[in-house]
Design an enzyme around this catalytic site. Structure first.
Site, mmCIF file in Angstrom:
data_model
loop_
_atom_site.group_PDB
_atom_site.id
_atom_site.type_symbol
_atom_site.label_atom_id
_atom_site.label_comp_id
_atom_site.label_asym_id
_atom_site.label_seq_id
_atom_site.Cartn_x
_atom_site.Cartn_y
_atom_site.Cartn_z
ATOM 1 N N TYR A 91 -29.789 -27.088 11.186
ATOM 2 C CA TYR A 91 -30.528 -26.549 10.133
ATOM 3 C C TYR A 91 -31.697 -27.393 9.485
ATOM 4 O O TYR A 91 -31.378 -28.477 9.184
ATOM 5 C CB TYR A 91 -30.028 -26.050 8.878
ATOM 6 N N LYS B 115 -31.848 -23.574 13.469
ATOM 7 C CA LYS B 115 -32.380 -22.658 12.557
ATOM 8 C C LYS B 115 -33.722 -23.706 12.074
ATOM 9 O O LYS B 115 -33.582 -24.505 11.534
ATOM 10 C CB LYS B 115 -31.882 -22.520 11.252
#
Length: 294
Positions: free
Chosen positions: A135, A163
């Site tokens: 992330y 992500k």
């Protein structure tokens, strides 16, 4: 190996009633998401207000969602912290509860360097032996996973996706050029850039707005996959996203999930609900969107 999901994953909001997790509202919300075609649910991430959930609450929310979903879509647990040992512990608990994968944010506050990032992520991945979504959200952490570092990490058998919440397509293209996209998925962390993200070959999105409009947001991805030009379809969604930008996530989206009946409009400090006037404007735009008037 197949990707964790293709299309829309929802960064699930945590419903509260009287400052307690509202499990009835949570169940209703998850049913709503499943009924409307989302491909993954991300539990205990930023949108979930994870910093103000206790460890017990995080486990209970994750367990509740896993049992309800019952393998119908991918469940990704947010277990990353700025403490490697604690991240391992949280990830092992998520694995024991039945999560399909974990999402690991970059360490924040006690920032490291790129070598430290590699060691941090690989230590967790190798210890837990569960698929990992990196992330990258420098706007919240002031820390970036550099493209060269993503390339290094992508060679780890457990690290299977990122992500990307940079909203930077130069970064995206650099990362894309360095990885094998058949084995490593690229997910957007920005709802407002999905048209271009999909056009550039992204695998999907981990979405905030899909908490409220899951069907419409998944339909956008499906239309792109069938070869349609989705620019016009995105216009009304873009206007709703503009309205959502009135404050930081998850403050506005929880006004909408509450409006839809998924818990009271409550957040935990230091977050506060929108002022009444701002909430009314947002809900009015949402109702216009649902009526096809945007």
């Amino acid at each position: 190996m197949p990707h964790l999901f293709e299309g829309v994953g929802v960064a699930l909001a945590t419903p509260f009633t009287n400052n307690e997790v509202d499990y009835n509202a949570l169940e209703k919300h998850v049913d709503f998401l499943l009924d409307n075609g989302v491909k993954a649910i991300i539990v205990n991430g930023t949108t979930a207000e994870s910093p103000t959930l206790t460890e017990e609450e995080k486990e209970q929310v994750l367990e509740s969602v896993i049992k309800q979903v019952n393998h119908r879509v991918t469940i990704i647990a947010g277990t990353g912290t700025n403490n490697t040992a604690k991240s391992i512990q949280a990830s092992q608990r998520a694995k024991a509860l039945g999560a399909d994968a974990i999402m690991l944010i970059t360490p924040y506050y006690n920032k490291t360097n790129q070598r430290g990032l590699v060691k941090h992520f690989e230590t967790i991945a190798n210890e837990v032996e569960l698929p990992v979504v990196l992330y990258n959200v420098p706007s919240r952490t002031n820390m970036t996973i550099e493209p060269e570092t993503v390339e290094t990490l992508s060679h780890n058998q457990y690290i299977v996706a990122i992500k990307d919440a940079t909203n930077d397509f130069e970064y995206y293209e650099d990362v894309k050029s360095r990885i094998n996209q058949e084995e490593f998925a690229l997910y957007s962390g920005n709802d407002d850039n999905v048209v271009e993200f999909y056009q550039r070959g992204g695998n999907g999105v981990i979405s905030v707005i899909a908490n409220a409009i899951p069907k419409e947001f998944q339909a956008l991805y499906d239309a792109k996959q069938s070869g349609q030009d989705i620019s016009n379809d995105f216009e009304p969604i873009s206007k709703l996203l503009d309205a959502l930008s009135v404050d930081v996530n998850p403050i506005p989206i929880k006004a909408l999930t509450s409006h839809l009946g998924f818990g009271n409009y409550e957040l935990r400090l230091p977050l506060l609900p929108l002022e009444d006037a701002d909430a009314k404007v947002l809900i009015n735009v949402f109702e216009q969107f649902k009526a096809g008037e945007l």
